[in-house]
Each structure stands twice: as structure tokens, then as C-alpha cells.
Design a protein around this motif. Sequence first.
Motif, PDB file in Angstrom:
ATOM      1  N   LEU A 198       0.828  -1.199   0.000  1.00  0.00           N
ATOM      2  CA  LEU A 198       0.000   0.000   0.000  1.00  0.00           C
ATOM      3  C   LEU A 198       0.867   1.257   0.000  1.00  0.00           C
ATOM      4  O   LEU A 198       0.587   2.223  -0.715  1.00  0.00           O
ATOM      5  CB  LEU A 198      -0.909  -0.006   1.230  1.00  0.00           C
ATOM      6  N   LEU A 199       1.954   1.219   0.773  1.00  0.00           N
ATOM      7  CA  LEU A 199       2.847   2.375   0.829  1.00  0.00           C
ATOM      8  C   LEU A 199       3.728   2.483  -0.408  1.00  0.00           C
ATOM      9  O   LEU A 199       3.681   3.496  -1.122  1.00  0.00           O
ATOM     10  CB  LEU A 199       3.726   2.296   2.081  1.00  0.00           C
ATOM     11  N   PHE A 200       4.518   1.434  -0.681  1.00  0.00           N
ATOM     12  CA  PHE A 200       5.548   1.544  -1.708  1.00  0.00           C
ATOM     13  C   PHE A 200       5.012   1.434  -3.129  1.00  0.00           C
ATOM     14  O   PHE A 200       5.449   2.160  -4.023  1.00  0.00           O
ATOM     15  CB  PHE A 200       6.638   0.497  -1.472  1.00  0.00           C
ATOM     16  N   ARG A 201       4.104   0.515  -3.371  1.00  0.00           N
ATOM     17  CA  ARG A 201       3.553   0.383  -4.724  1.00  0.00           C
ATOM     18  C   ARG A 201       2.261   1.170  -4.874  1.00  0.00           C
ATOM     19  O   ARG A 201       1.753   1.333  -5.980  1.00  0.00           O
ATOM     20  CB  ARG A 201       3.312  -1.095  -5.058  1.00  0.00           C
ATOM     21  N   GLY A 257       7.536  10.144 -13.996  1.00  0.00           N
ATOM     22  CA  GLY A 257       7.441   9.150 -15.065  1.00  0.00           C
ATOM     23  C   GLY A 257       7.359   7.772 -14.460  1.00  0.00           C
ATOM     24  O   GLY A 257       7.967   7.501 -13.410  1.00  0.00           O
ATOM     25  N   GLY A 258       6.597   6.885 -15.101  1.00  0.00           N
ATOM     26  CA  GLY A 258       6.352   5.573 -14.534  1.00  0.00           C
ATOM     27  C   GLY A 258       7.604   4.742 -14.344  1.00  0.00           C
ATOM     28  O   GLY A 258       7.806   4.137 -13.284  1.00  0.00           O
ATOM     29  N   MET A 259       8.484   4.683 -15.346  1.00  0.00           N
ATOM     30  CA  MET A 259       9.664   3.836 -15.250  1.00  0.00           C
ATOM     31  C   MET A 259      10.634   4.352 -14.194  1.00  0.00           C
ATOM     32  O   MET A 259      11.243   3.567 -13.463  1.00  0.00           O
ATOM     33  CB  MET A 259      10.364   3.750 -16.613  1.00  0.00           C
ATOM     34  N   PHE A 304       7.584  -5.901  -8.445  1.00  0.00           N
ATOM     35  CA  PHE A 304       6.274  -5.626  -7.845  1.00  0.00           C
ATOM     36  C   PHE A 304       5.730  -4.279  -8.328  1.00  0.00           C
ATOM     37  O   PHE A 304       4.517  -4.131  -8.517  1.00  0.00           O
ATOM     38  CB  PHE A 304       6.372  -5.617  -6.318  1.00  0.00           C
ATOM     39  N   ALA A 305       6.618  -3.301  -8.511  1.00  0.00           N
ATOM     40  CA  ALA A 305       6.178  -1.988  -8.972  1.00  0.00           C
ATOM     41  C   ALA A 305       5.675  -2.054 -10.414  1.00  0.00           C
ATOM     42  O   ALA A 305       4.644  -1.457 -10.752  1.00  0.00           O
ATOM     43  CB  ALA A 305       7.332  -0.982  -8.860  1.00  0.00           C
ATOM     44  N   LEU A 306       6.387  -2.769 -11.265  1.00  0.00           N
ATOM     45  CA  LEU A 306       5.944  -2.919 -12.645  1.00  0.00           C
ATOM     46  C   LEU A 306       4.609  -3.654 -12.690  1.00  0.00           C
ATOM     47  O   LEU A 306       3.712  -3.310 -13.473  1.00  0.00           O
ATOM     48  CB  LEU A 306       6.996  -3.684 -13.451  1.00  0.00           C
ATOM     49  N   LEU A 307       4.456  -4.643 -11.823  1.00  0.00           N
ATOM     50  CA  LEU A 307       3.206  -5.395 -11.727  1.00  0.00           C
ATOM     51  C   LEU A 307       2.061  -4.474 -11.305  1.00  0.00           C
ATOM     52  O   LEU A 307       0.958  -4.536 -11.866  1.00  0.00           O
ATOM     53  CB  LEU A 307       3.381  -6.529 -10.714  1.00  0.00           C
ATOM     54  N   ALA A 308       2.320  -3.592 -10.343  1.00  0.00           N
ATOM     55  CA  ALA A 308       1.288  -2.675  -9.865  1.00  0.00           C
ATOM     56  C   ALA A 308       0.904  -1.657 -10.938  1.00  0.00           C
ATOM     57  O   ALA A 308      -0.278  -1.337 -11.102  1.00  0.00           O
ATOM     58  CB  ALA A 308       1.771  -1.958  -8.608  1.00  0.00           C
ATOM     59  N   LEU A 309       1.896  -1.149 -11.672  1.00  0.00           N
ATOM     60  CA  LEU A 309       1.596  -0.165 -12.712  1.00  0.00           C
ATOM     61  C   LEU A 309       0.827  -0.792 -13.871  1.00  0.00           C
ATOM     62  O   LEU A 309      -0.143  -0.212 -14.377  1.00  0.00           O
ATOM     63  CB  LEU A 309       2.885   0.473 -13.237  1.00  0.00           C
ATOM     64  N   ARG A 310       1.241  -1.963 -14.307  1.00  0.00           N
ATOM     65  CA  ARG A 310       0.574  -2.619 -15.438  1.00  0.00           C
ATOM     66  C   ARG A 310      -0.852  -3.039 -15.083  1.00  0.00           C
ATOM     67  O   ARG A 310      -1.764  -2.913 -15.894  1.00  0.00           O
ATOM     68  CB  ARG A 310       1.366  -3.843 -15.885  1.00  0.00           C
ATOM     69  N   SER A 311      -1.027  -3.541 -13.866  1.00  0.00           N
ATOM     70  CA  SER A 311      -2.346  -4.032 -13.470  1.00  0.00           C
ATOM     71  C   SER A 311      -3.286  -2.905 -13.058  1.00  0.00           C
ATOM     72  O   SER A 311      -4.505  -3.069 -13.085  1.00  0.00           O
ATOM     73  CB  SER A 311      -2.215  -5.023 -12.315  1.00  0.00           C
ATOM     74  N   TRP A 324       6.427 -10.722 -19.869  1.00  0.00           N
ATOM     75  CA  TRP A 324       4.978 -10.535 -19.957  1.00  0.00           C
ATOM     76  C   TRP A 324       4.600  -9.122 -19.514  1.00  0.00           C
ATOM     77  O   TRP A 324       3.775  -8.449 -20.135  1.00  0.00           O
ATOM     78  CB  TRP A 324       4.288 -11.573 -19.077  1.00  0.00           C
ATOM     79  N   LEU A 325       5.224  -8.651 -18.444  1.00  0.00           N
ATOM     80  CA  LEU A 325       4.932  -7.311 -17.940  1.00  0.00           C
ATOM     81  C   LEU A 325       5.522  -6.229 -18.835  1.00  0.00           C
ATOM     82  O   LEU A 325       4.877  -5.216 -19.114  1.00  0.00           O
ATOM     83  CB  LEU A 325       5.478  -7.162 -16.521  1.00  0.00           C
ATOM     84  N   VAL A 326       6.752  -6.432 -19.274  1.00  0.00           N
ATOM     85  CA  VAL A 326       7.414  -5.431 -20.124  1.00  0.00           C
ATOM     86  C   VAL A 326       6.668  -5.246 -21.437  1.00  0.00           C
ATOM     87  O   VAL A 326       6.521  -4.128 -21.944  1.00  0.00           O
ATOM     88  CB  VAL A 326       8.879  -5.826 -20.381  1.00  0.00           C
ATOM     89  N   LEU A 327       6.179  -6.343 -22.004  1.00  0.00           N
ATOM     90  CA  LEU A 327       5.501  -6.289 -23.292  1.00  0.00           C
ATOM     91  C   LEU A 327       4.010  -5.979 -23.182  1.00  0.00           C
ATOM     92  O   LEU A 327       3.316  -5.896 -24.195  1.00  0.00           O
ATOM     93  CB  LEU A 327       5.683  -7.620 -24.026  1.00  0.00           C
ATOM     94  N   ASP A 328       3.532  -5.824 -21.955  1.00  0.00           N
ATOM     95  CA  ASP A 328       2.118  -5.471 -21.750  1.00  0.00           C
ATOM     96  C   ASP A 328       1.821  -4.149 -22.469  1.00  0.00           C
ATOM     97  O   ASP A 328       2.629  -3.221 -22.439  1.00  0.00           O
ATOM     98  CB  ASP A 328       1.842  -5.328 -20.259  1.00  0.00           C
ATOM     99  N   LYS A 329       0.679  -4.076 -23.101  1.00  0.00           N
ATOM    100  CA  LYS A 329       0.341  -2.898 -23.901  1.00  0.00           C
ATOM    101  C   LYS A 329      -0.158  -1.729 -23.071  1.00  0.00           C
ATOM    102  O   LYS A 329      -0.305  -0.626 -23.595  1.00  0.00           O
ATOM    103  CB  LYS A 329      -0.713  -3.278 -24.943  1.00  0.00           C
TER     104      LYS A 329
END
Length: 304
Positions: A153-156, A168-170, A200-207, A263-268
Motif C-alpha cells: 500500500l505504501l511503496f507500490r 514518469g512511470g519507469m 512488484f512496482a511494474l506489476l502494480a503499474l501494469r495491473s 509478460w509485464l514489459v511487453l504489456d500494452k
Amino acid sequence: MYNVCMSPLFGQDAHGAKAGAVYSAAVCLFVVASLICQLIVSWAGLRGDAAAYAGCLCSPVAIAVAAALGSKLCALPLRSVAPLSCSPKYYLIAALAVFGLLFALSPLNGLFVELLRLCGYKPAQTSLPSFKGWGMAGGIAVVALLPAVFEELLFRGYVLRGAAPGTGGMVAIFLSAFVFALYHGSPEQTIYQFACGCLFALLALRSGSVLPSVLAHFLNNAAIIVFDGLSLLDAAGNVAMPQAARIAVTVAAALSLAGATAWLVLDKKTVPRGERRQVADFFLWGGAGIGIMALVWVLNLFSL
């Protein structure tokens, strides 16, 4: 009438500054909670697992207060950080990622720990409770579930999602992973925790939700607790198994980790673009928290 987000300290679009301030608040609250906990433990004469569990509760309590602040400061209500409408594929990615982290990256992190030991580093004594017997249930609740919920909840949530529109997201991914690893103050776990933080951060941003990263964080912690409780870990902290099985599992885990990352990197789904100047704002307002935890990290590195 100005609200918190329009206070003179922060402009409406000062995303990097607000996210950094939330991190500093979490660290300062953690220090205060730890001091209060030590006083209570000493006053009550708590020893062993009771004292360990009390210590484990300091961080979730501090983060809960900081998250409440972050909700107002970053103008991110809880429902926008953890929406329930999340594609099931991200939970599958979370499981694949954790399998890869535990059985492919963790052994590599073990090599880094051995290098530190060759340089004279002595890992600090653990303050965790015993996970044997019924202690496993307590460990899963207090050491796995609570940190997974509140740290994500705090970090992501408020650090990552709060900073992303400004940095910026990245860039926000690496910033949140950096302060996440530093927050634990553990030199031997820094590489592993930074890698977990990035994934985990990439997962949170993509989802678009912290719920998949909560699952990943929980599975990671719970698996270690179960392995330890069942005495399945060797001296290096890895799951004991025959060499042939270890090679097979490591290869499968590496493929799993690579597949989940790809899978996460190539997510649209796109990630926010930001401004470079807000990175400096993040470090300016997050400087107090970063400085405190950097000092803790250095003291632990030299076993002081």
C-alpha cells in the motif's frame, strides 16, 4: 479554504515531492513506533516470541498512519490504489514471478552475501519469532500478511503511484524499489529486495492495482516462513534438495522469472510520463527518510 493537497508546501502537481514526503513520514513514524515498542517491551518484561511479535507490528502501524497521510497528500483514495477490478492474468504473473525470485534470484543473492562475509560482514541477529509448530500460523499472519498489505500500500501505492505522474512511470519504479530496499536496512537482502521492488512496482503499474503485488509479496514471505518452519532451509538459507533437483528447479525458476518479466514489459498498458525535475523533488522531500535508513543500513553493514 485550502485542503492538504493545496497547502503552501506543495503545488497541486508536486507529485514527486508528495511521494517523497510520504516515505519520510513512514520512516519517521517507524522510528517513533520502534522506540515506543522498546519501552513497552521493557516495561512489560516481554521476552522471546512475544517481544519479537511486538517488534514486527511497528512497521505496519507506522505505514498505516503514513498511508492515511498519503491518501490525502497524494490525492489517491484507497479505492484508486487497490481497485478490485483487476485482470486475473496479473495474479498468475505474480505467482510466476515469486517462484522465479525464490528459486532463481535468491541463490544468486546468497553469493552476494558470501562476498560480504569474505569482506568481514556479519549478518545481524534475527529478531523474528520462531516459525516452528503453531508459530508458523502466527508468522504467516504477522510476518507475511501484514507486511504484504501495508508495505505494498505504501511503496507500490502511495510512493509509486504518487510519484509516477511527476517522475514518469519507469523512473518511479526504480525510485520506489530503491526506498523499499533501503527501508528494510538489511545489506544482505538489498539486491533481492530491490529486484522484488522493481518487479512488484511494474506489476502494480501494469495491473492498475496493488492487489497483485500484495499477493506476490505475501507468497514470497509465506513461502520462506513455511520452509523455515518445516526445517527445509539449509545453512545458506536455500531450500535443501538433491543437486539434480536443485538444477532443474533453478532452471525452471529462471524461465518463470524471465517469462513473468517479459509478460509485464511487453504489456500494452502504458505507464505515465513525467518530468525529470520532479525526481529531485522526490529526493528532497524523501531525504529525511532516505538519510535515516541509509544510516541504519551502514550501521548494519559494519555490525555496529
